[in-house]
Design a protein around this motif. Sequence first.
Motif, PDB file in Angstrom:
ATOM      1  N   THR A 179       2.613   3.472  -1.182  1.00  0.00           N
ATOM      2  CA  THR A 179       2.781   2.819  -2.421  1.00  0.00           C
ATOM      3  C   THR A 179       3.220   1.485  -2.506  1.00  0.00           C
ATOM      4  OG1 THR A 179       3.036   5.049  -3.378  1.00  0.00           O
ATOM      5  CG2 THR A 179       3.721   3.420  -4.693  1.00  0.00           C
ATOM      6  N   VAL A 180       4.395   1.226  -1.659  1.00  0.00           N
ATOM      7  CA  VAL A 180       4.907  -0.216  -1.709  1.00  0.00           C
ATOM      8  C   VAL A 180       4.010  -0.966  -0.884  1.00  0.00           C
ATOM      9  CG1 VAL A 180       6.473  -1.500  -0.498  1.00  0.00           C
ATOM     10  CG2 VAL A 180       7.278   0.808  -1.356  1.00  0.00           C
ATOM     11  N   LEU A 181       3.265  -0.684   0.158  1.00  0.00           N
ATOM     12  CA  LEU A 181       2.252  -1.564   0.836  1.00  0.00           C
ATOM     13  C   LEU A 181       1.151  -1.829  -0.214  1.00  0.00           C
ATOM     14  CD1 LEU A 181       2.034   0.133   4.245  1.00  0.00           C
ATOM     15  CD2 LEU A 181       2.873  -1.990   4.022  1.00  0.00           C
ATOM     16  N   SER A 182       0.793  -1.237  -1.083  1.00  0.00           N
ATOM     17  CA  SER A 182      -0.330  -1.581  -1.967  1.00  0.00           C
ATOM     18  C   SER A 182       0.055  -2.725  -2.811  1.00  0.00           C
ATOM     19  CB  SER A 182      -0.704  -0.391  -2.693  1.00  0.00           C
ATOM     20  OG  SER A 182       0.339   0.120  -3.425  1.00  0.00           O
ATOM     21  N   THR A 183       1.349  -3.052  -2.980  1.00  0.00           N
ATOM     22  CA  THR A 183       1.966  -3.998  -3.719  1.00  0.00           C
ATOM     23  C   THR A 183       2.394  -5.162  -3.144  1.00  0.00           C
ATOM     24  OG1 THR A 183       4.423  -3.502  -3.682  1.00  0.00           O
ATOM     25  CG2 THR A 183       2.981  -2.033  -5.319  1.00  0.00           C
ATOM     26  N   LEU A 184       2.287  -5.286  -1.759  1.00  0.00           N
ATOM     27  CA  LEU A 184       3.013  -6.388  -1.152  1.00  0.00           C
ATOM     28  C   LEU A 184       1.719  -7.417  -0.405  1.00  0.00           C
ATOM     29  CD1 LEU A 184       5.385  -4.895   1.273  1.00  0.00           C
ATOM     30  CD2 LEU A 184       6.055  -5.833  -0.776  1.00  0.00           C
ATOM     31  N   ASP A 185       2.142  -8.576  -0.391  1.00  0.00           N
ATOM     32  CA  ASP A 185       1.282  -9.586  -0.061  1.00  0.00           C
ATOM     33  C   ASP A 185       1.738  -9.658   1.758  1.00  0.00           C
ATOM     34  OD1 ASP A 185      -0.130 -10.319  -2.213  1.00  0.00           O
ATOM     35  OD2 ASP A 185       1.697 -11.718  -2.625  1.00  0.00           O
ATOM     36  N   ASN A 186       2.857  -9.540   2.035  1.00  0.00           N
ATOM     37  CA  ASN A 186       3.096  -9.580   3.760  1.00  0.00           C
ATOM     38  C   ASN A 186       4.095  -8.394   3.933  1.00  0.00           C
ATOM     39  OD1 ASN A 186       2.108 -12.237   4.342  1.00  0.00           O
ATOM     40  ND2 ASN A 186       3.516 -13.025   2.755  1.00  0.00           N
ATOM     41  N   VAL A 187       4.146  -8.143   5.260  1.00  0.00           N
ATOM     42  CA  VAL A 187       4.955  -6.870   5.768  1.00  0.00           C
ATOM     43  C   VAL A 187       5.892  -7.597   6.528  1.00  0.00           C
ATOM     44  CG1 VAL A 187       4.707  -4.869   7.212  1.00  0.00           C
ATOM     45  CG2 VAL A 187       2.798  -5.525   5.945  1.00  0.00           C
ATOM     46  N   THR A 188       7.106  -7.528   6.056  1.00  0.00           N
ATOM     47  CA  THR A 188       8.442  -7.695   6.839  1.00  0.00           C
ATOM     48  C   THR A 188       9.349  -6.566   6.995  1.00  0.00           C
ATOM     49  OG1 THR A 188       9.407  -8.572   4.787  1.00  0.00           O
ATOM     50  CG2 THR A 188       8.130 -10.222   6.171  1.00  0.00           C
ATOM     51  N   PHE A 189      10.191  -6.713   8.275  1.00  0.00           N
ATOM     52  CA  PHE A 189      11.107  -5.722   8.625  1.00  0.00           C
ATOM     53  C   PHE A 189      12.489  -6.452   8.833  1.00  0.00           C
ATOM     54  CE2 PHE A 189       7.145  -3.273   9.631  1.00  0.00           C
ATOM     55  CZ  PHE A 189       7.404  -2.284   8.956  1.00  0.00           C
ATOM     56  N   VAL A 190      13.267  -5.877   8.315  1.00  0.00           N
ATOM     57  CA  VAL A 190      14.874  -6.274   8.633  1.00  0.00           C
ATOM     58  C   VAL A 190      15.514  -5.417   9.290  1.00  0.00           C
ATOM     59  CG1 VAL A 190      16.871  -7.255   7.540  1.00  0.00           C
ATOM     60  CG2 VAL A 190      14.749  -7.590   6.548  1.00  0.00           C
TER      61      VAL A 190
ATOM     62  N   LYS B  57      -4.166  -4.003   6.489  1.00  0.00           N
ATOM     63  CA  LYS B  57      -4.489  -3.624   7.770  1.00  0.00           C
ATOM     64  C   LYS B  57      -3.540  -2.338   7.934  1.00  0.00           C
ATOM     65  CE  LYS B  57      -5.685  -4.009  12.208  1.00  0.00           C
ATOM     66  NZ  LYS B  57      -6.790  -3.749  12.777  1.00  0.00           N
ATOM     67  N   LEU B  58      -2.170  -2.397   7.691  1.00  0.00           N
ATOM     68  CA  LEU B  58      -1.340  -1.304   8.238  1.00  0.00           C
ATOM     69  C   LEU B  58      -1.653   0.036   7.198  1.00  0.00           C
ATOM     70  CD1 LEU B  58       1.152  -0.113   9.431  1.00  0.00           C
ATOM     71  CD2 LEU B  58       2.553  -1.201   7.877  1.00  0.00           C
ATOM     72  N   LEU B  59      -2.228  -0.260   6.208  1.00  0.00           N
ATOM     73  CA  LEU B  59      -2.864   0.726   5.013  1.00  0.00           C
ATOM     74  C   LEU B  59      -3.634   1.523   5.869  1.00  0.00           C
ATOM     75  CD1 LEU B  59      -2.202  -0.240   1.760  1.00  0.00           C
ATOM     76  CD2 LEU B  59      -1.231   1.730   2.457  1.00  0.00           C
ATOM     77  N   ASN B  60      -4.747   0.688   6.510  1.00  0.00           N
ATOM     78  CA  ASN B  60      -5.871   1.111   7.293  1.00  0.00           C
ATOM     79  C   ASN B  60      -5.567   1.912   8.644  1.00  0.00           C
ATOM     80  OD1 ASN B  60      -7.737  -0.038   5.367  1.00  0.00           O
ATOM     81  ND2 ASN B  60      -7.962  -1.629   6.574  1.00  0.00           N
ATOM     82  N   ILE B  61      -4.482   1.541   9.331  1.00  0.00           N
ATOM     83  CA  ILE B  61      -4.048   2.340  10.603  1.00  0.00           C
ATOM     84  C   ILE B  61      -3.307   3.715  10.065  1.00  0.00           C
ATOM     85  CG2 ILE B  61      -2.202   2.041  12.277  1.00  0.00           C
ATOM     86  CD1 ILE B  61      -2.489  -0.916  12.046  1.00  0.00           C
ATOM     87  N   ILE B  62      -2.599   3.773   8.897  1.00  0.00           N
ATOM     88  CA  ILE B  62      -2.133   4.815   8.357  1.00  0.00           C
ATOM     89  C   ILE B  62      -3.336   5.683   8.045  1.00  0.00           C
ATOM     90  CG2 ILE B  62      -0.728   5.879   6.491  1.00  0.00           C
ATOM     91  CD1 ILE B  62       1.044   3.277   6.629  1.00  0.00           C
ATOM     92  N   ALA B  63      -4.062   5.523   7.389  1.00  0.00           N
ATOM     93  CA  ALA B  63      -5.233   6.314   7.012  1.00  0.00           C
ATOM     94  C   ALA B  63      -5.995   6.858   7.962  1.00  0.00           C
ATOM     95  CB  ALA B  63      -6.343   5.404   6.031  1.00  0.00           C
ATOM     96  N   LEU B  64      -6.330   6.042   9.156  1.00  0.00           N
ATOM     97  CA  LEU B  64      -6.803   6.533  10.138  1.00  0.00           C
ATOM     98  C   LEU B  64      -5.997   7.597  10.839  1.00  0.00           C
ATOM     99  CD1 LEU B  64      -9.258   6.589  12.190  1.00  0.00           C
ATOM    100  CD2 LEU B  64      -8.072   4.490  13.542  1.00  0.00           C
TER     101      LEU B  64
END
Length: 156
Positions: free
Chosen positions: A8-19, A73-80
């Motif tokens: 759900t969060v990924l579908s709202t983001l432009d970039n993926v960042t981890f802290v 791209k991360l959503l595609n990896i998760i779906a696969l």
Amino acid sequence: MKLSEIKTVLSTLDNVTFVLPNGTYVPEHFHVTEVGLITKNFIDCGGIIRKETVVNFQLWNANDFEHRLKPKKLLNIIALSEKILGIEDYEIEVEYQSETIGKYDLGFNGKDFTLLNKQTACLAEDECGIPQEKQKIKLSEITTQTNCCTPGGSCC
């Protein structure tokens, strides 16, 4: 964070960042090298058989400075991974290499995904004799009583 929440969060983001817990960011050119399913079967110190299952994301700093993982791209990896491995809506555990491979819980602060320190705990405190934490009381809150055995006191 559960798998459904990150999707759900990924579908709202432009970039993926981890802290990281210390406030530093995972380099923006990281790779997600694995999305997997980890099942741990174990017996706790009280003799109870337990099973824990998590979705595992492994982050890796490849020094590939041209790479930027986008949410799609991360959503595609998760779906696969869901399709091939039959992954269900489990909690996410993130592995990231620093001095050693660290394992983290995953949160989100409204902008960045946050890697949260995991904690160990006794799962069978009542079985293995761990004393309960003593109640902490301020001395100023203790009511005093006169001792009946002091001079001038009346004993029972």
